[in-house]
Design an enzyme around this catalytic site. Structure first.
Site, PDB file in Angstrom:
ATOM      1  N   TYR A 142       0.534  12.458   1.138  1.00 50.89           N
ATOM      2  CA  TYR A 142       0.071  11.078   0.969  1.00 50.89           C
ATOM      3  C   TYR A 142      -0.792  10.647   2.156  1.00 50.89           C
ATOM      4  O   TYR A 142      -1.866  10.065   1.987  1.00 50.89           O
ATOM      5  CB  TYR A 142       1.256  10.121   0.817  1.00 50.89           C
ATOM      6  N   ARG A 189       4.391   1.204   9.963  1.00 47.79           N
ATOM      7  CA  ARG A 189       4.267  -0.182  10.427  1.00 47.79           C
ATOM      8  C   ARG A 189       4.306  -1.207   9.293  1.00 47.79           C
ATOM      9  O   ARG A 189       4.721  -2.345   9.486  1.00 47.79           O
ATOM     10  CB  ARG A 189       2.943  -0.324  11.187  1.00 47.79           C
ATOM     11  N   ARG A 201       6.280  -0.853  -2.933  1.00 49.86           N
ATOM     12  CA  ARG A 201       5.500   0.367  -2.701  1.00 49.86           C
ATOM     13  C   ARG A 201       6.299   1.233  -1.735  1.00 49.86           C
ATOM     14  O   ARG A 201       6.496   0.867  -0.578  1.00 49.86           O
ATOM     15  CB  ARG A 201       4.125   0.016  -2.108  1.00 49.86           C
ATOM     16  N   PHE A 261     -14.408   7.840  20.125  1.00 46.79           N
ATOM     17  CA  PHE A 261     -14.202   7.416  18.747  1.00 46.79           C
ATOM     18  C   PHE A 261     -12.952   8.086  18.167  1.00 46.79           C
ATOM     19  O   PHE A 261     -12.168   7.460  17.455  1.00 46.79           O
ATOM     20  CB  PHE A 261     -15.434   7.789  17.917  1.00 46.79           C
TER      21      PHE A 261
END
Length: 333
Positions: A142, A189, A201, A261
């Site tokens: 997932y 979280r 969910r 990044f």
């Protein structure tokens, strides 16, 4: 805000929209070499449209599946809008042809990278519209489904511009670990928000929460706090195993802007694990790092030695919090 507003009105709109839907992402994009900033901005908004379609609970799952599978076929059509939209993403969807116009200005190679990513991502997103997350491998899949194709696409962009080691193209597993680490932190979280959905969910695997609770919805109830914290510490410990491959990935990035990044979100994810560990506030609200701590990390990480130093400091801070009575204490440490 962008240091310099683009002259092109559609591109300027894309950046303004990006600021609205993801302030933190705007910060890290602006660390990139200039040649990458606009393609990554457009890439993010194309993905945001796909994510919005996946998450739009007003569309029945059986209707979303063919839409997700076909999404990549439309990203070059300036008359098309994703057939979805809710909350803060309504304006993005309404004005989506402006994203398409900027997508069509990218070079053919970048367009192909993004198209391939959407084709793979759309197909993988359908998997969990049909089944639940029951095991840790399900959670891995997932987390990869939501972020992995993106990480692979970005890696191709780094290598194409000679900003990273070409060997990264042969190490999709490392891109996958980068993606799974970020994906798991979001899942962890957002637990309160997710279990309060109707229907809930459930992205935490039953293999973990089933050791402590009969029903995952009990995790936010005060009378189950002891069990909830043990469950939280267990899933956080699982996320820690992605750190070493993430460091291996970042060792293969050559450009300082691209490095930052990649490194800042991963480092912030580790810091978030430390903040969340054994913290009952995870079940009553959204736990975030303090802005000053975020700024400190953002400014400090410019190379691998600095990254190792920050990782070590956060790891030591978390180790000091580890609860000896916790069932996973030895593994966590």
């Amino acid at each position: 805000r962008r240091k310099r507003k683009p002259q092109d009105p559609n591109l300027a709109w894309c950046w303004e929209t990006l600021i609205k839907v993801s302030r933190s992402y705007v910060l890290v994009i602006q660390q990139l070499p200039e040649v990458l900033q606009d393609p990554i901005c457009v890439n993010y908004l194309v993905l945001r449209g796909l994510d919005t379609l996946q998450d739009d609970m007003a569309i029945p799952a059986e209707k979303r599946v063919p839409l997700l599978l076909d999404y990549y076929n439309h990203i070059g059509d300036i008359t098309w809008k994703p057939p979805c939209g809710y909350g803060q993403y309504v304006e993005l969807i309404e004005e989506y042809p402006r994203v398409t116009k900027e997508f069509l200005k990218l070079n053919k190679q970048d367009q192909q990278f993004i198209t391939d990513m959407c084709m793979r991502l759309g197909a993988e997103m359908t998997v969990f519209l049909k089944r639940d997350v029951l095991t840790v491998p399900d959670l891995n899949l997932y987390a990869f489904t939501n972020n992995g194709p993106v990480a692979i696409c970005l890696t191709k962009l780094w290598v194409d511009r000679k900003f990273a080691d070409p060997k990264l193209l042969d190490r999709e597993d490392l891109s996958g670990h980068m993606a799974m680490f970020l994906g798991k932190i979001n899942v962890i979280r957002d637990i309160k928000e997710d279990v309060l959905e109707d229907p809930p969910r459930i992205w935490w695997p039953k293999e973990i929460w089933g050791k402590y609770l009969k029903d995952l919805r009990d995790i936010i109830k005060p009378e189950y706090q002891k069990e909830a914290l043990a469950c939280l510490n267990d899933i956080l410990t699982d996320a820690l195993r992605h750190i070493e491959p993430c460091l291996q990935y970042m060792e293969m990035v050559w450009d300082e802007g691209v490095f930052k990044f990649c490194a800042v979100p991963e480092l912030m994810s580790l810091a978030t694990i430390s903040v969340c560990y054994n913290n009952p506030k995870v079940f009553t609200g959204v736990v975030k790092m303090r802005r000053g701590e975020t700024a400190k990390l953002f400014l400090s990480v410019t190379n691998m030695p600095a990254l190792y130093k920050s990782f070590s400091a956060i790891a030591e801070e978390m180790e000091a919090k580890c609860v000896r009575e916790d069932p996973n204490f030895a593994l966590t440490v």
